[in-house]
Design a protein around this motif. Sequence first.
Motif, PDB file in Angstrom:
ATOM      1  N   UNK A 194       6.847   9.376  -0.364  1.00  0.00           N
ATOM      2  CA  UNK A 194       8.247   9.050  -0.047  1.00  0.00           C
ATOM      3  C   UNK A 194       8.560   9.293   1.427  1.00  0.00           C
ATOM      4  N   UNK A 195       8.001  10.376   1.959  1.00  0.00           N
ATOM      5  CA  UNK A 195       8.254  10.717   3.367  1.00  0.00           C
ATOM      6  C   UNK A 195       6.915  11.052   4.027  1.00  0.00           C
ATOM      7  N   UNK A 196       6.627  10.391   5.125  1.00  0.00           N
ATOM      8  CA  UNK A 196       5.356  10.682   5.784  1.00  0.00           C
ATOM      9  C   UNK A 196       5.023   9.680   6.863  1.00  0.00           C
ATOM     10  N   UNK A 197       3.729   9.503   7.042  1.00  0.00           N
ATOM     11  CA  UNK A 197       3.207   8.630   8.101  1.00  0.00           C
ATOM     12  C   UNK A 197       2.216   7.658   7.473  1.00  0.00           C
ATOM     13  N   UNK A 198       2.301   6.405   7.915  1.00  0.00           N
ATOM     14  CA  UNK A 198       1.305   5.407   7.486  1.00  0.00           C
ATOM     15  C   UNK A 198       0.483   5.051   8.712  1.00  0.00           C
ATOM     16  N   UNK A 199      -0.798   5.317   8.631  1.00  0.00           N
ATOM     17  CA  UNK A 199      -1.681   5.042   9.759  1.00  0.00           C
ATOM     18  C   UNK A 199      -2.560   3.843   9.437  1.00  0.00           C
ATOM     19  N   UNK A 200      -2.524   2.860  10.314  1.00  0.00           N
ATOM     20  CA  UNK A 200      -3.276   1.612  10.103  1.00  0.00           C
ATOM     21  C   UNK A 200      -4.340   1.534  11.196  1.00  0.00           C
ATOM     22  N   UNK A 201      -5.575   1.285  10.795  1.00  0.00           N
ATOM     23  CA  UNK A 201      -6.672   1.246  11.765  1.00  0.00           C
ATOM     24  C   UNK A 201      -7.505  -0.003  11.532  1.00  0.00           C
ATOM     25  N   UNK A 202      -7.780  -0.756  12.594  1.00  0.00           N
ATOM     26  CA  UNK A 202      -8.621  -1.954  12.456  1.00  0.00           C
ATOM     27  C   UNK A 202     -10.033  -1.621  12.918  1.00  0.00           C
ATOM     28  N   UNK A 224       0.850  -1.205   0.000  1.00  0.00           N
ATOM     29  CA  UNK A 224       0.000   0.000   0.000  1.00  0.00           C
ATOM     30  C   UNK A 224       0.884   1.253   0.000  1.00  0.00           C
ATOM     31  N   UNK A 225       1.943   1.232   0.794  1.00  0.00           N
ATOM     32  CA  UNK A 225       2.853   2.389   0.868  1.00  0.00           C
ATOM     33  C   UNK A 225       3.485   2.629  -0.507  1.00  0.00           C
ATOM     34  N   UNK A 226       3.905   1.536  -1.138  1.00  0.00           N
ATOM     35  CA  UNK A 226       4.537   1.629  -2.462  1.00  0.00           C
ATOM     36  C   UNK A 226       3.552   2.242  -3.459  1.00  0.00           C
ATOM     37  N   UNK A 227       2.336   1.745  -3.408  1.00  0.00           N
ATOM     38  CA  UNK A 227       1.298   2.202  -4.321  1.00  0.00           C
ATOM     39  C   UNK A 227       0.951   3.685  -4.111  1.00  0.00           C
ATOM     40  N   UNK A 228       1.070   4.158  -2.862  1.00  0.00           N
ATOM     41  CA  UNK A 228       0.689   5.541  -2.544  1.00  0.00           C
ATOM     42  C   UNK A 228       1.606   6.562  -3.209  1.00  0.00           C
ATOM     43  N   UNK A 229       2.846   6.159  -3.493  1.00  0.00           N
ATOM     44  CA  UNK A 229       3.806   7.088  -4.074  1.00  0.00           C
ATOM     45  C   UNK A 229       4.384   8.069  -3.059  1.00  0.00           C
ATOM     46  N   UNK A 252      10.015   6.034   0.695  1.00  0.00           N
ATOM     47  CA  UNK A 252       8.948   5.268   0.051  1.00  0.00           C
ATOM     48  C   UNK A 252       8.694   3.891   0.647  1.00  0.00           C
ATOM     49  N   UNK A 253       9.277   3.658   1.848  1.00  0.00           N
ATOM     50  CA  UNK A 253       9.085   2.350   2.497  1.00  0.00           C
ATOM     51  C   UNK A 253       8.718   2.539   3.960  1.00  0.00           C
ATOM     52  N   UNK A 254       8.141   1.496   4.557  1.00  0.00           N
ATOM     53  CA  UNK A 254       7.832   1.541   5.987  1.00  0.00           C
ATOM     54  C   UNK A 254       9.175   1.515   6.732  1.00  0.00           C
ATOM     55  N   UNK A 255       9.341   2.452   7.654  1.00  0.00           N
ATOM     56  CA  UNK A 255      10.613   2.547   8.351  1.00  0.00           C
ATOM     57  C   UNK A 255      10.527   1.773   9.659  1.00  0.00           C
ATOM     58  N   UNK A 256      10.608   0.449   9.546  1.00  0.00           N
ATOM     59  CA  UNK A 256      10.511  -0.408  10.727  1.00  0.00           C
ATOM     60  C   UNK A 256      11.893  -0.930  11.081  1.00  0.00           C
ATOM     61  N   UNK A 257      12.042  -1.382  12.305  1.00  0.00           N
ATOM     62  CA  UNK A 257      13.276  -2.059  12.696  1.00  0.00           C
ATOM     63  C   UNK A 257      13.407  -3.362  11.932  1.00  0.00           C
ATOM     64  N   UNK A 258      14.614  -3.847  11.811  1.00  0.00           N
ATOM     65  CA  UNK A 258      14.836  -5.043  10.993  1.00  0.00           C
ATOM     66  C   UNK A 258      14.075  -6.266  11.534  1.00  0.00           C
ATOM     67  N   UNK A 259      13.867  -6.308  12.836  1.00  0.00           N
ATOM     68  CA  UNK A 259      13.152  -7.453  13.413  1.00  0.00           C
ATOM     69  C   UNK A 259      11.702  -7.134  13.774  1.00  0.00           C
ATOM     70  N   UNK A 260      11.215  -6.015  13.263  1.00  0.00           N
ATOM     71  CA  UNK A 260       9.813  -5.665  13.555  1.00  0.00           C
ATOM     72  C   UNK A 260       8.889  -6.077  12.413  1.00  0.00           C
ATOM     73  N   UNK A 261       7.753  -6.616  12.782  1.00  0.00           N
ATOM     74  CA  UNK A 261       6.728  -6.942  11.787  1.00  0.00           C
ATOM     75  C   UNK A 261       5.390  -6.379  12.250  1.00  0.00           C
ATOM     76  N   UNK A 262       4.491  -6.155  11.283  1.00  0.00           N
ATOM     77  CA  UNK A 262       3.156  -5.660  11.622  1.00  0.00           C
ATOM     78  C   UNK A 262       2.206  -6.862  11.599  1.00  0.00           C
TER      79      UNK A 262
END
Lengths: 138, 148
Positions: free
Chosen positions: A33-41, A26-31, A107-117
Motif C-alpha cells: 500500500x505504501x512504499x517504493x516501486x523500483x523498475x530496472x531495465x 504489478x503494484x496491485x498484485x504486490x499488495x 496501493x497505486x503508483x503515485x504519478x502526476x496526472x500527465x506522467x506515464x512510464x
Amino acid sequence: MVHQQQLRFSTDGRGTYNISQQISDVIKKSGVKTGICQIFIQHTSASLILCENADPTVRTDLDAFMKRLVPDGDNLFKHTDEGPDDMSAHVRTVLTESSLSIPVHDGKESLGIWQGIYLWEHRTSSFKRNLSITIIGE
Amino acid sequence: MLYQNTLQLAEHSQGAYEITELIEKIIKTSKIHTGTCHLFIHNSSSAILISDTADDSTKDMTADFMAQLAPSSIDSNENINSAMDAVPPAMKHARSQNELTIPITNGKPGIGVWQGIFLWEYKSAPIERKLTVTIMGEARHRSFRLSH
C-alpha cells in the motif's frame, strides 16, 4: 514486504512504449500500500523514462530531438558491429535512465496526472526487453 | 531487512572501472535474497553508471560522445582519458549519475547479461572515493516471472 517480478516486452523498432498499465498491475498484485516501486531495465540499448502521456507528439518530438543529438552512424563511433544504430543506442541509454523509482501510495503508483512510464527502444529493429520490478513497502 | 556499508574505493585515475564484482560481494554479505541495492557516490566529480560489458569500446565511445556534446578547448577524444578531460565539469555533473538502484534477485545483482556497473572517475589525479551501498529486501525467495 518485498515483491519482485520480471516483465518481458516485445518492441517493434525505435520509439517509446507506454508500460504504465503493466507496472500498475504489478503494484496491485504486490499488495503493497505504501512504499517504493523500483523498475530496472536489463539492457544497455533501451531505457526508461517518465514522460508526458497526453499528447503522443511529445514522444515523437523527443525521439526526433534524440536523433539530432545522437546521430546514427556518427563518425565518432567505432562500436558498429550491429549497424549504425548500435553505438547511438548505447549513448541514448546513458543519456536517459536504466532505473526508475516511483512512490507507491494507497496501493497505486503515485504519478502526476500527465506522467506515464515508458520503455524507450533505441535500436531500429525488434527486440525482447526484460524489466525487473521490485516493490518494497508495507 | 536493511544492510548498509560505506566503503572507500581504491584510487583510480580518469576512466571507467568495473565494480560489478565488488557489488556482488557486498550483496552476498548482506544475505538479502530479493530486494534492491542502492549505490551512492559521495562526490560530484565521479559517477556510477551501467554500461555494456561485451565490447570495451562502448564505454570509450560513450565518453567520446560526451566530450563532443560539450566540447572544450581540449580537442582530443582518442581515448576515454583524454575524452573525459575534454568534458567541462558542468556537463559531467549534468549528465552524471551519483546514484543508481539495481534489483537483487536470487542474492545477486539482477542486471542483464551484458550490463556492468562502472565507476566513472573524472579527476586526473588518482583519488579515493567514498561509496555507500544500501540494500533493502528480504532473505526469502519471492520472485516469479510473468510475460506481457
